[in-house]
Structure formats: structure tokens, C-alpha cells
Design a protein around this motif. Structure first.
Motif, short mmCIF file in Angstrom:
data_model
loop_
_atom_site.label_atom_id
_atom_site.label_comp_id
_atom_site.label_asym_id
_atom_site.label_seq_id
_atom_site.Cartn_x
_atom_site.Cartn_y
_atom_site.Cartn_z
N MET A 87 0.84 -1.21 0.00
CA MET A 87 0.00 0.00 0.00
C MET A 87 0.88 1.26 0.00
O MET A 87 1.80 1.36 0.80
N ILE A 88 0.60 2.19 -0.88
CA ILE A 88 1.29 3.49 -0.85
C ILE A 88 0.35 4.45 -0.11
O ILE A 88 -0.68 4.84 -0.65
N PRO A 89 0.70 4.84 1.13
CA PRO A 89 -0.20 5.73 1.87
C PRO A 89 0.00 7.18 1.44
O PRO A 89 0.91 7.48 0.66
N ALA A 121 -15.74 9.37 -4.22
CA ALA A 121 -15.57 8.19 -3.34
C ALA A 121 -15.24 6.95 -4.17
O ALA A 121 -14.37 6.15 -3.80
N GLU A 122 -15.93 6.82 -5.31
CA GLU A 122 -15.69 5.67 -6.18
C GLU A 122 -14.23 5.66 -6.67
O GLU A 122 -13.57 4.62 -6.69
N PHE A 123 -13.74 6.84 -7.01
CA PHE A 123 -12.34 6.98 -7.45
C PHE A 123 -11.38 6.59 -6.32
O PHE A 123 -10.41 5.86 -6.53
N PHE A 124 -11.67 7.04 -5.10
CA PHE A 124 -10.83 6.69 -3.94
C PHE A 124 -10.77 5.16 -3.77
O PHE A 124 -9.70 4.59 -3.54
N ILE A 125 -11.95 4.53 -3.88
CA ILE A 125 -12.02 3.07 -3.67
C ILE A 125 -11.21 2.34 -4.74
O ILE A 125 -10.44 1.43 -4.46
N ARG A 158 -7.60 2.68 -4.08
CA ARG A 158 -7.22 1.81 -2.95
C ARG A 158 -7.04 0.38 -3.45
O ARG A 158 -6.12 -0.32 -3.03
N GLN A 159 -7.91 -0.04 -4.37
CA GLN A 159 -7.79 -1.40 -4.94
C GLN A 159 -6.47 -1.55 -5.69
O GLN A 159 -5.94 -2.63 -5.84
N LYS A 160 -5.94 -0.43 -6.16
CA LYS A 160 -4.65 -0.46 -6.86
C LYS A 160 -3.49 -0.26 -5.89
O LYS A 160 -2.34 -0.10 -6.31
#
Ligand SMILES: Cc1ncc(COP(=O)(O)O)c(C=O)c1O
Length: 359
Positions: free
Chosen positions: A1-3, A289-293, A296-298
Motif C-alpha cells: 500500500m502506498i499511503p 468516493a468511487e475513485f478513492f475506492i 485503494r484497490q490499486k
């Protein structure tokens, strides 16, 4: 994960903390004073008081600045602690809209100053961007207000003549002491008050019995441990390197972001780039929000800073709810990209590629 942000701890940091763990002092010992003096030098204040976190710093700074019923201008675009520190004192926040760059709009601040009896300005150097210092000095002089800078995002010398400034050393910030914070001031009276308030409001001097202390204010235990300060001292040795890397990352984003993703402001050497905020014209918060999710999946942990404080349920209940046009647009469009010392160019490229693909 890249935070979006993370600490950088090396062997020197670990050894500094371990050495102090093996010493006689775990809580208040020599490292506290050493850390405070090093910070004072670096931040250009006569006095610095280290405290247990940035919120405690704001609380004590507020106790030294405003009283019950005072009106205090502040920004909706900050972490909760900024305006909460006004509420802790039973003073009244007066929220003012932001500019395109995410900072409170000083023109609107001046309008409020003309129309309202204001005691203080609580300003946030949001993302690490300093204010127009000449403008701050002018407002301070013309309207006789106190200025408090919440510098949780900024690391550098204040040139705007603020009365008091606060810092946070939470792991995502420029340097870390686990939890931790500090207050800077040039006023000796404020400094002495802060020292008392940090330690239960107590004083002690050589005329007292050996066991004696006197409580003269209602203070708190907001002390920062010697172990944390030893880590802070070690981190401080690297802070110029940390800041240089943040600016390098910011510059790279500027030069390589796709056209449709706009940095919050033109590249600025003076910014300490705690955050790298960009804008994209989403149609709704759901779309954002959809873009954030999907990001996150990436494996990319984007963040957003901040939900307008005055729209939080507590503030709504206290009748501070208001929609500010620039803040609303910012909430819809803005988000923060990963930026921290150990972020590699390869990772940055990956972040850029993923955004390009999804937007
Ligand atoms: C602008 C701002 N003010 C205050 C704080 C509070 O600092 P701390 O988390 O150390 O209490 C933060 C931390 O996130 C912040 O970003």
C-alpha cells in the motif's frame, strides 16, 4: 500500500530512543530542554515548549490567547483541533471561507475584522503554505488582533510576526516523536504560563520546602517524554533533507501530472509540502468516493483534507453550520496525493498512471 503520508525512522533514531530508555529519565529529563532549544533555533522563536501532541499545543496556546466569549476567526479547512481549541476556552469561532490555495481568505478575514469585535485570528498554514506575511502584519497592526498560527503542516521560520505558533509531530508530519507537539512564542510571559499549564498549573522555586509545589492555574499533564524528545532531536537533524525531498516530490508531480489534474497552487519553494493537494472536477462526492475506492484497490491510499469543520455534527448542533462557496467546491474537487520522504519516483509514476487511467 502506498499511503498519503508516513514516517521515516532510521537506525540513528532508534539508537537515540534506546539510549534514553536506558538512561535515568523516561519522562521529563535533559532531552526535553535540548529538543526545545533545537526547535527554537530552527523555527526562529525565543521560546519553545514541547507538549504531548499538536492538539495539546493548540489547547495551551488557546489558554494563553483567548477567554470565554471572545470571537476568534478561523478556517473550516483544517483538522478538528484548530477550532476545538477555541471551543475548549468557551470562545466563539467565526468561520471564514478559503481561497483557491486552500488557505483562509485574508480579504474575507478583513471584512469580518471591520464588522465584528474579534480577539484573535487562528490561521492554518494549510498543506505547508505560509501566508503573505506583510498582509498578516498589516491586519494585526490595523485591527489589534492576536495571531495564532497552527503550523501542524508547516516547518520553517515565521516571518509574519505571529504571537504564538503550534506544531504537531504525528508520524505523517515533517518530523515525528510518535505523538508530540510544540508551541513557539517570543513572549516570555506566555512562555512561563505555557510551562505551568503543561504541568498541572504548578510552580516550584528554591524558597519552597523540598517537596513543595504550588498550583496556581488549572493546568494539565501535557508533558512530552524524554524518549520522544530524544527521537525528535534525531529527526530534527534530518529535517532539511526531509523538506528537500518533499519539495522534489511536489515538483515532480507538478511537471508530470496529466492536464486535467491541477495542483492546488503553483510550485512554491516556501511551502513545506506536508500535503500535496490536487483538484479534479468530480460531479459528485459519490463519484469522488468511487475513485478513492478504485485507487485503494490499486494499492494507493489517497486522502482528503478536510471535511469543513463547521459541518461536523457537533458544530451543527452549536449552530455553526454554514456553506461557504469556495470550501464546498474544494470539498468536491480536492484530494491529497502520497508525499513522504521514502516515496520513490517509480511509486510516484505509478500513482500518476493510475490516476490517468481512472479519471
Ligand atoms: C492542521 C492540524 N492541526 C492540528 C492537528 C493536531 O495534531 P495532533 O494530531 O498532533 O494532535 C493536526 C493533526 O493532524 C493538523 O493537521
Amino acid at each position: 500500500m502506498i499511503p498519503y503520508g508516513r514516517q521515516y525512522i532510521d537506525e540513528k533514531d532508534i539508537n537515540a530512543a534506546v539510549e534514553t530508555l536506558k538512561s535515568d529519565f523516561l519522562t521529563t529529563g535533559p532531552k526535553v530542554k535540548e529538543f526545545e532549544e533545537a526547535l527554537a533555533e530552527k523555527l526562529g522563536f525565543k521560546y519553545v515548549v514541547a507538549v504531548s501532541n499538536g492538539t495539546a499545543a493548540l489547547h495551551l496556546a488557546s489558554m494563553a490567547t483567548v477567554h470565554q466569549g471572545n470571537k476568534v476567526i478561523t478556517t473550516p479547512n483544517s483538522f478538528l483541533s484548530t477550532s476545538n481549541s477555541i471551543m475548549y476556552q468557551k470562545a466563539k469561532p467565526v468561520f471564514v471561507d478559503i481561497e483557491e490555495n486552500g488557505l483562509i481568505d485574508l480579504n474575507l478575514v478583513e471584512e469580518e475584522l471591520k464588522n465584528n469585535k474579534i480577539k484573535a485570528l487562528y490561521l492554518v498554514t494549510f498543506s505547508g503554505l505560509p501566508f503573505d506575511n506583510e498582509r498578516l502584519k498589516y491586519l494585526k497592526e490595523k485591527y489589534g488582533v492576536k495571531t495564532l498560527l497552527d503550523n501542524a503542516h508547516y516547518f520553517g521560520k515565521d516571518e509574519g510576526g505571529c504571537d504564538i505558533a503550534t506544531y504537531s509531530f504525528h508520524p505523517v508530519k515533517h518530523i515525528t516523536t510518535f505523538e508530540g507537539g510544540a508551541i513557539g512564542t517570543n513572549d516570555e510571559k506566555i512562555y512561563k504560563k505555557l510551562l505551568r499549564l503543561r504541568n498541572h498549573g504548578t510552580v516550584k522555586d528554591e524558597n519552597m520546602y523540598p517537596w513543595e509545589y504550588k498550583m496556581v492555574d488549572l493546568g494539565y499533564n501535557y508533558r512530552l517524554s524524554d524518549v520522544a524528545c530524544a527521537l525528535g532531536l534525531s529527526q530534527l537533524e534530518k529535517v532539511d533533507m526531509f523538506l528537500a525531498k518533499r519539495r522534489q516530490i511536489a515538483k515532480y508531480y507538478h511537471d508530470n501530472l496529466p492536464e486535467k489534474i491541477k495542483p492546488l497552487y503553483p510550485y512554491n519553494e516556501k511551502s513545506s509540502y506536508h500535503l500535496f493537494v490536487v483538484r479534479y472536477p468530480f460531479n459528485s462526492l459519490e463519484e469522488k468516493a468511487e475513485f478513492f475506492i478504485k485507487m485503494r484497490q490499486k494499492g494507493i491510499g489517497l486522502q482528503y483534507h478536510y471535511i469543513p469543520i463547521n459541518q461536523q455534527p457537533y458544530y451543527v448542533k452549536k449552530r455553526y453550520f454554514k456553506k461557504f462557496p469556495k470550501m464546498e467546491k474544494y470539498y468536491l474537487e480536492a484530494f491529497s496525493l502520497p508525499i513522504y520522504y521514502s516515496l520513490t519516483q517509480k511509486e510516484q509514476n505509478y500513482v500518476i498512471e493510475c490516476m490517468e487511467e481512472l479519471l
